[in-house]
Design a protein around this motif. Structure first.
Motif, PDB file in Angstrom:
ATOM      1  N   THR A  58       0.810  -1.321   0.033  1.00  0.00           N
ATOM      2  CA  THR A  58      -0.121  -0.006  -0.155  1.00  0.00           C
ATOM      3  C   THR A  58       0.698   1.190  -0.018  1.00  0.00           C
ATOM      4  OG1 THR A  58      -0.159   0.112   2.299  1.00  0.00           O
ATOM      5  CG2 THR A  58      -1.803  -1.180   1.265  1.00  0.00           C
ATOM      6  N   HIS A  59       0.372   2.231  -0.287  1.00  0.00           N
ATOM      7  CA  HIS A  59       0.827   3.663  -0.204  1.00  0.00           C
ATOM      8  C   HIS A  59       0.113   4.600   0.569  1.00  0.00           C
ATOM      9  CE1 HIS A  59       2.752   2.608  -4.353  1.00  0.00           C
ATOM     10  NE2 HIS A  59       3.513   2.295  -3.297  1.00  0.00           N
ATOM     11  N   ALA A  85       9.307 -12.205  10.805  1.00  0.00           N
ATOM     12  CA  ALA A  85       7.883 -13.083  10.928  1.00  0.00           C
ATOM     13  C   ALA A  85       6.890 -12.438  11.459  1.00  0.00           C
ATOM     14  CB  ALA A  85       8.581 -13.901  12.144  1.00  0.00           C
ATOM     15  N   GLY A  86       7.118 -10.847  11.332  1.00  0.00           N
ATOM     16  CA  GLY A  86       5.827 -10.014  11.618  1.00  0.00           C
ATOM     17  C   GLY A  86       4.993  -9.977  10.634  1.00  0.00           C
ATOM     18  N   PRO A  87       3.892  -9.048  10.961  1.00  0.00           N
ATOM     19  CA  PRO A  87       2.851  -8.770   9.917  1.00  0.00           C
ATOM     20  C   PRO A  87       2.943  -7.474   9.135  1.00  0.00           C
ATOM     21  CG  PRO A  87       2.283  -8.101  12.121  1.00  0.00           C
ATOM     22  CD  PRO A  87       3.583  -8.541  12.153  1.00  0.00           C
ATOM     23  N   ALA A  88       4.036  -6.650   9.499  1.00  0.00           N
ATOM     24  CA  ALA A  88       3.956  -5.535   8.458  1.00  0.00           C
ATOM     25  C   ALA A  88       5.347  -4.913   8.465  1.00  0.00           C
ATOM     26  CB  ALA A  88       3.115  -4.578   8.839  1.00  0.00           C
ATOM     27  N   VAL A  89       5.809  -4.284   7.639  1.00  0.00           N
ATOM     28  CA  VAL A  89       7.220  -3.467   7.493  1.00  0.00           C
ATOM     29  C   VAL A  89       6.516  -2.085   6.751  1.00  0.00           C
ATOM     30  CG1 VAL A  89       7.635  -4.714   5.173  1.00  0.00           C
ATOM     31  CG2 VAL A  89       9.455  -3.548   6.629  1.00  0.00           C
ATOM     32  N   LEU A  90       7.298  -0.990   7.205  1.00  0.00           N
ATOM     33  CA  LEU A  90       7.107   0.178   6.289  1.00  0.00           C
ATOM     34  C   LEU A  90       8.468   0.522   5.592  1.00  0.00           C
ATOM     35  CD1 LEU A  90       5.897   2.151   9.529  1.00  0.00           C
ATOM     36  CD2 LEU A  90       4.488   1.565   7.748  1.00  0.00           C
ATOM     37  N   LEU A  91       8.094   1.162   4.732  1.00  0.00           N
ATOM     38  CA  LEU A  91       9.163   1.454   3.460  1.00  0.00           C
ATOM     39  C   LEU A  91       9.274   2.890   3.476  1.00  0.00           C
ATOM     40  CD1 LEU A  91       8.028  -0.792   0.284  1.00  0.00           C
ATOM     41  CD2 LEU A  91       9.226  -1.591   2.555  1.00  0.00           C
ATOM     42  N   SER A 137       9.335   6.752   3.499  1.00  0.00           N
ATOM     43  CA  SER A 137       8.878   7.800   2.477  1.00  0.00           C
ATOM     44  C   SER A 137       8.391   7.003   1.322  1.00  0.00           C
ATOM     45  CB  SER A 137      10.088   8.629   2.076  1.00  0.00           C
ATOM     46  OG  SER A 137      10.480   9.456   3.157  1.00  0.00           O
ATOM     47  N   HIS A 138       7.722   5.774   1.376  1.00  0.00           N
ATOM     48  CA  HIS A 138       7.302   5.054   0.302  1.00  0.00           C
ATOM     49  C   HIS A 138       5.940   4.459   0.634  1.00  0.00           C
ATOM     50  CE1 HIS A 138       8.420   1.730  -2.674  1.00  0.00           C
ATOM     51  NE2 HIS A 138       7.205   1.741  -2.921  1.00  0.00           N
ATOM     52  N   GLY A 139       5.805   3.582   1.525  1.00  0.00           N
ATOM     53  CA  GLY A 139       4.700   3.038   1.668  1.00  0.00           C
ATOM     54  C   GLY A 139       4.703   1.985   2.744  1.00  0.00           C
ATOM     55  N   ALA A 140       3.826   0.890   2.629  1.00  0.00           N
ATOM     56  CA  ALA A 140       3.997  -0.156   3.462  1.00  0.00           C
ATOM     57  C   ALA A 140       3.663  -1.694   2.764  1.00  0.00           C
ATOM     58  CB  ALA A 140       2.779  -0.080   4.676  1.00  0.00           C
ATOM     59  N   VAL A 141       4.087  -2.519   3.714  1.00  0.00           N
ATOM     60  CA  VAL A 141       3.824  -4.144   3.156  1.00  0.00           C
ATOM     61  C   VAL A 141       3.045  -4.587   4.329  1.00  0.00           C
ATOM     62  CG1 VAL A 141       4.741  -6.331   2.231  1.00  0.00           C
ATOM     63  CG2 VAL A 141       5.524  -3.989   1.430  1.00  0.00           C
TER      64      VAL A 141
END
Length: 226
Positions: free
Chosen positions: A98-99, A150-156, A158-162
């Motif tokens: 996502t952004h 092993a987590g549910p999310a990572v932030l990128l 100045s870009h977005g999220a996974v």
């Protein structure tokens, strides 16, 4: 893909998830989502598809090297996000890139994501990939997967999220919670220092709220707006 779900059902559910995230301004014109097809391939929306009006005709199937298995449309350049997570996380059956506005604001200024909202606590402490560059190669995709761990999310930065999940509904709900928490955190920061839940409080929320029932209620709430 869950063994009791047909390919058509999974593709339609993926379409619904991306459309709902687009209408919530969490996925923009270049965001993308995927669902595991089997151990070696996954469904993903095509690069040129209009996210708010997505249909199952816009879904293609890729193997983990990015080769088309089904469909002819070009996949997103950042398919490596999905393929590299699926390689190392057999528990993951859905991925959303996502952004989102509010959580990206936090990464722009180096403010850590903090649990200030009950459902937001489900994501725990979210790691940040310290690069704004497009994830358009396998090595960068591997970095995303390694940072996710092993987590549910990572932030990128100045870009977005996974965000990842054991199924599409769970993944969708976590993506919505991440952005809602970031919004509340950001807005509270305009007034003062927000109250951040303690480790014990976060654990209590995770034990009580991490349920398929809650995820489905969240899904149904957004689904009613389509």
């Amino acid at each position: 893909m869950k063994p009791d779900a047909s390919a058509a059902d999974v593709r339609q559910q993926l379409v619904d998830a991306i459309r709902m995230l687009a209408r919530a301004d969490i996925v923009d014109h270049s965001g993308h989502g995927s669902a595991r097809r089997d151990g070696d391939s996954f469904y993903i929306n095509s690069a040129a598809s209009a996210r708010r009006t997505l249909t199952t005709d816009d879904i293609v199937t890729l193997d983990l090297d990015g080769n088309l298995v089904e469909g002819s449309a070009r996949p997103p350049f950042e398919f490596h996000i999905h393929s590299e997570i699926y390689r190392v996380r057999p528990d993951v059956h859905a991925v959303m890139h996502t952004h989102p506005r509010w959580s990206t604001f936090l990464t722009m200024v180096g403010a850590p994501y903090s649990a200030v909202y009950a459902q937001g606590a489900l994501l725990g402490a979210i790691p940040v990939l310290d690069s704004p560059l497009s994830v358009n190669t396998r090595p960068i995709g591997e970095r995303v997967a390694a940072t996710l761990g092993a987590g549910p999310a990572v932030l990128l930065k100045s870009h977005g999220a996974v965000i990842v999940g054991s199924d599409i509904v769970e993944c969708f709900a976590l993506a919505a919670y991440l952005e809602e928490n970031a919004y509340r955190q950001y807005m509270a920061m305009q007034i003062g220092k927000p109250y951040v839940f303690s480790d014990a409080e976060q654990q209590a929320f995770r034990e009580r709220l991490w349920t398929p029932t809650l995820f489905r209620k969240t899904w149904d709430h957004y689904r009613s707006k389509l």
